[in-house]
Design a protein around this motif. Sequence first.
Motif, mmCIF file in Angstrom:
data_model
loop_
_atom_site.group_PDB
_atom_site.id
_atom_site.type_symbol
_atom_site.label_atom_id
_atom_site.label_comp_id
_atom_site.label_asym_id
_atom_site.label_seq_id
_atom_site.Cartn_x
_atom_site.Cartn_y
_atom_site.Cartn_z
ATOM 1 N N HIS A 601 -35.974 -3.938 -89.308
ATOM 2 C CA HIS A 601 -35.295 -3.446 -90.513
ATOM 3 C C HIS A 601 -34.065 -2.682 -90.040
ATOM 4 N N LEU A 602 -32.961 -2.840 -90.732
ATOM 5 C CA LEU A 602 -31.739 -2.143 -90.331
ATOM 6 C C LEU A 602 -31.953 -0.640 -90.278
ATOM 7 N N SER A 640 -28.722 -11.935 -96.250
ATOM 8 C CA SER A 640 -29.104 -12.980 -95.303
ATOM 9 C C SER A 640 -30.552 -12.850 -94.860
ATOM 10 N N THR A 641 -31.143 -11.651 -95.019
ATOM 11 C CA THR A 641 -32.516 -11.428 -94.562
ATOM 12 C C THR A 641 -33.532 -11.642 -95.666
ATOM 13 N N GLY A 642 -33.230 -11.154 -96.869
ATOM 14 C CA GLY A 642 -34.118 -11.346 -98.018
ATOM 15 C C GLY A 642 -35.226 -10.331 -98.080
ATOM 16 N N SER A 643 -36.161 -10.378 -97.159
ATOM 17 C CA SER A 643 -37.243 -9.400 -97.087
ATOM 18 C C SER A 643 -37.624 -9.219 -95.629
ATOM 19 N N VAL A 644 -38.282 -8.103 -95.348
ATOM 20 C CA VAL A 644 -38.656 -7.762 -93.974
ATOM 21 C C VAL A 644 -40.144 -7.465 -93.927
ATOM 22 N N MET A 645 -40.825 -8.074 -92.965
ATOM 23 C CA MET A 645 -42.223 -7.745 -92.708
ATOM 24 C C MET A 645 -42.282 -6.906 -91.442
ATOM 25 N N MET A 646 -42.949 -5.762 -91.523
ATOM 26 C CA MET A 646 -43.036 -4.883 -90.363
ATOM 27 C C MET A 646 -44.340 -4.105 -90.386
ATOM 28 N N LEU A 647 -44.623 -3.421 -89.272
ATOM 29 C CA LEU A 647 -45.838 -2.633 -89.175
ATOM 30 C C LEU A 647 -45.744 -1.406 -90.072
ATOM 31 N N ALA A 648 -46.882 -1.023 -90.653
ATOM 32 C CA ALA A 648 -46.899 0.100 -91.590
ATOM 33 C C ALA A 648 -46.419 1.383 -90.932
ATOM 34 N N GLU A 649 -46.825 1.636 -89.678
ATOM 35 C CA GLU A 649 -46.429 2.889 -89.038
ATOM 36 C C GLU A 649 -44.929 2.950 -88.785
ATOM 37 N N ALA A 761 -58.488 4.330 -84.591
ATOM 38 C CA ALA A 761 -58.555 3.902 -85.987
ATOM 39 C C ALA A 761 -57.213 4.118 -86.677
ATOM 40 N N VAL A 762 -56.558 5.233 -86.392
ATOM 41 C CA VAL A 762 -55.227 5.487 -86.959
ATOM 42 C C VAL A 762 -54.242 4.433 -86.462
ATOM 43 N N PHE A 763 -54.323 4.120 -85.192
ATOM 44 C CA PHE A 763 -53.453 3.083 -84.642
ATOM 45 C C PHE A 763 -53.653 1.754 -85.351
ATOM 46 N N LEU A 764 -54.912 1.336 -85.523
ATOM 47 C CA LEU A 764 -55.191 0.036 -86.128
ATOM 48 C C LEU A 764 -54.732 -0.013 -87.585
ATOM 49 N N ARG A 765 -54.903 1.076 -88.297
ATOM 50 C CA ARG A 765 -54.415 1.090 -89.689
ATOM 51 C C ARG A 765 -52.894 1.042 -89.730
ATOM 52 N N GLY A 766 -52.260 1.630 -88.714
ATOM 53 C CA GLY A 766 -50.799 1.570 -88.649
ATOM 54 C C GLY A 766 -50.282 0.187 -88.313
ATOM 55 N N GLN A 767 -51.162 -0.692 -87.816
ATOM 56 C CA GLN A 767 -50.758 -2.059 -87.486
ATOM 57 C C GLN A 767 -50.776 -2.993 -88.688
ATOM 58 N N GLU A 768 -51.242 -2.508 -89.818
ATOM 59 C CA GLU A 768 -51.224 -3.350 -91.008
ATOM 60 C C GLU A 768 -49.775 -3.670 -91.382
ATOM 61 N N LEU A 769 -49.589 -4.838 -91.930
ATOM 62 C CA LEU A 769 -48.247 -5.312 -92.243
ATOM 63 C C LEU A 769 -47.844 -4.929 -93.659
ATOM 64 N N VAL A 770 -46.593 -4.549 -93.793
ATOM 65 C CA VAL A 770 -46.019 -4.304 -95.118
ATOM 66 C C VAL A 770 -44.819 -5.213 -95.289
ATOM 67 N N ASP A 771 -44.640 -5.722 -96.483
ATOM 68 C CA ASP A 771 -43.537 -6.624 -96.784
ATOM 69 C C ASP A 771 -42.543 -5.875 -97.663
ATOM 70 N N ILE A 772 -41.316 -5.767 -97.203
ATOM 71 C CA ILE A 772 -40.311 -4.942 -97.877
ATOM 72 C C ILE A 772 -39.261 -5.846 -98.502
ATOM 73 N N THR A 773 -39.136 -5.762 -99.797
ATOM 74 C CA THR A 773 -38.083 -6.498 -100.494
ATOM 75 C C THR A 773 -36.791 -5.700 -100.427
ATOM 76 N N LEU A 774 -35.724 -6.327 -100.010
ATOM 77 C CA LEU A 774 -34.453 -5.628 -99.817
ATOM 78 C C LEU A 774 -33.663 -5.634 -101.125
ATOM 79 N N GLU A 775 -34.126 -4.773 -102.039
ATOM 80 C CA GLU A 775 -33.470 -4.693 -103.357
ATOM 81 C C GLU A 775 -32.325 -3.664 -103.316
ATOM 82 N N HIS A 776 -31.704 -3.447 -104.461
ATOM 83 C CA HIS A 776 -30.477 -2.641 -104.526
ATOM 84 C C HIS A 776 -30.685 -1.220 -103.998
ATOM 85 N N SER A 777 -31.832 -0.606 -104.312
ATOM 86 C CA SER A 777 -32.080 0.761 -103.855
ATOM 87 C C SER A 777 -32.118 0.825 -102.327
#
Length: 929
Positions: A601-602, A640-649, A761-777
């Motif tokens: 993510h930029l 050009s990117t549209g959306s970004v998938m990255m680790l939650a942490e 356990a904190v590490f593993l939960r931080g590895q969950e993926l989040v999908d971020i839509t690159l909207e105007h905000s």
Amino acid sequence: MNSNPSPPGMPLTPRRAPAAYVRAEIASFPLASMQAFRTAMMVLNPSLDGRTGGQTQQLWIECEEQLSQLAAGWSIDRLIMARDLFWFGFQPKTRQSEDPPPVTLRRYLRNLSRLYLEPTPGVTRLRHSDDSNAFDTSSHYRWLTFAFPEDLLLAASPCDPPPTEVAPGSKLLLQHLTDRGVVDIHHHLGAGMDFPLLWASMLARLADPSLTPTDLSGPGLPMGSGDLTLRCLLATAVVRCVLFEFLLQNGGSPVPFKEFLKALFASPSWTPNRRRLLLQTMAALGQRRRDEMPDFYQLRDLYLDLHPLGSELATSPPGTLNALWRKCDPIAVRLGLSIPNGGERWLVRHALRYLDFREMAPTSAQGDLIFSLLFWQVQRMRCISYRMVVQRPLTAGLQWFVRFYDRLGWARTPLRAARAEISYVVAGRGQRLSGLEVRISSTSTSFKLAEELRDLTRSWCAVQQKNGASEAEFAVIIHLLKERDRQRRWAEGKPPAGARRTHAEPHPHYQFRFGGRYSEFYFHQVEKAQAMAELLRAVPQALWLVRGLDVASDELGVPTWVLVPLYRYVERQAAMASVSPKSLGAPTLRLTAHVGEDFRHLMEGMRRIYECIHYLLAGAGGRLGHATALGIDPRLWAESTGSVMMLAEERLWDLVFEWRLYSRYRVDPHLQVEAPPGRPQHVENLIRQLSEGIFRRAQEPQVLAEVHHVLHQLQCPPFSREPEDVSLDAFLRSLTTLDPNQVHNYRRVCHLIHAHREDEAVFLRGQELVDITLEHSEVAALQAVQDGLRRQVSLRGLVVEVNPSSNLLIGDMLDLRNHPILRLFPPERVDGEPPPVPIALGSDDPLTFSTWLLREYSLLHEAGIMAGFSERVVHSWLEAIQKTGMDARFSVPWKPSADVQAERLVDALEDYLQVPDINRTRCPKLIHH
């Protein structure tokens, strides 16, 4: 430069695979593709029928299949027209015959050379067609040099003697800049050669008795495995020697290659076993029988017999560039050539001349099929080797770069003793540079580092010998290398999910990691930091040469906070060494960091830049390597990117960083970011949601902001109650040494830092993926943060090290008109934009990006012109960049003179290494004119 559309009539910057890239891939396919190597084709048939066994049809099917996945927007008709031009020589506006004859590879290569280059001996220039502008011509040729070795195109020129280099389009401007003084401030020694040099080095290394089948490994190798790739290279080297002997003996009355072999095998030195091995090697290389390629050790021993200096080079590598050209290539050895690339140029020129004779003679309509087959397979293997080490376009990100760079290690060993001279010559490409700053990796012991610095100083003496009274400055910057895992699974192409089984995991299933996350990485870096500090304490005058500390390689592999204590420790030790009388007045160490080039993510790229500015570099006067996230247009990036998938942490730390800027929580008071309407509240809610998922309890933004800040202050005064310490257990004890008076919400912050670093356990939960839509905000936030950071960098006087070709490939910018430099430091100020960020130019990795320093200036010149700026404005712009490079350099003039200081430094380093007097060598005295 603003993000408004280009004015009417201005060329549009591409947002998909550039046309120049597609054209280059098609043009190089008959010699540079694995399909062409597998089929060992020698003739291109315009009819694509069975007259040549259907090989051209197979080649085109494979080419079309590969490009269909990359050439977005190209119809099949457009691809075919490009193929017809490059493969068959169908010129535009020229009527073609109904049944065009087949095209030999000799004719194809000659035509390709004529398409791009003027047939002029010495320094040639690009050929301009009537319907293309200078930028298109240069751009098309530039992309071809990513796909194909330039020296092969030069050697194929129809003039005699052939050209040796291509003049840059802005030659007078570059001469003006070098007259004013140009320094390469960002140059990695490990890739500081060009491909002809690496090829010569390969030819020497392949004859090394210590070479093993496992010396080359990694994903994406052309033959599928390192062992088979090395065997194919050995077969190529063996056949190349035989082809040379044939051409050498065939000067008077040419006889077919088959007859030559009969005479060769009549010699007593060619025993039945050797004959059988050579025939098997030629069959495997020429008739596509890769499964019958001889054993590695048999091939190596045969080549060792054919290389006149193979055994000698393994124990006594050449000490100068001239010796490298003279000794590495067996053809150069046999002919006594010491000119650059002399052996390869001789082979190509004489082979093409022989093929001219065979293909054009009335009685030899089919030519010499065996010679032709083997020669073109040798050239294909060389082209494939080129693409193995030169980063391929459309492979963005540093993990791709690491793969290309890792393939150099086995091949560059013979260059070791002459590396400083090689880097200087390659970076300048025949022009004198005012200075060169090379980057080397840190070592685990001070003795290894001392040997490295001694060898580089000796090699630099050869540069000064050639320059005479014009003393160029030389500096070494030592970098710590980020890595994701000790087992190199990521580099080998076998990454587990997320960040599991890396340094980021607190307790991998196969071990208990004391200290939690990144402790293992930290322990190894401590050894290297201590080795550097120990050498500077023992030999303080080494600071004349060792001018900087850097961190490089896999940017996303290790967070900034792990490296902060190491930077502070080395910086302090260097400062103490500089005030020692033994330093002979040497200046203290400077700091830089590779950052903001690789990101998901930029905002992540800008967060890491912020962390480097405020925690790693600390004081003023440092430099940022690449930092492209500061200049990428957020709107265009989001579109050009549209959306970004990255680790939650990682998303959580990005949001915490953004909130800190809006609230000005423990940030520099001059760093002001105007929050978009409603954005702070939205960020706060996201922080609470993500932190609840990771820590099982929603955390307030100010608490996590304190965690983020304190993480980067562990082991550093005033937050640590103990003096600066980088002992191996300092990482374990870092939380216990925190001063409660310096930390807000002390207990809560310590608990969260401990959980982040040591709770699996904190590490593993931080590895969950989040999908971020690159909207105007999101875009508005990116723009606000970027503007604030750029103002801060400008106010702090930090200089960004820009490397256009590197950024083009790693950043997947498609076209230099998209380069962030046009926004960071625009040729003309734009109303409403933040103040310009000072930049300086470097070549980065000349081999990996197929470039050199003055080519980078030339590329920026073209980009500025095509972006719509006048020649006068672009000249002034490049002069300002050149001046910034001179002002921001870490190198200093060696006092009282370069030769005196070099001799003193070598003596001091050998004293430290306890080298006996009988084994010591003196740096040659400079010749002053």
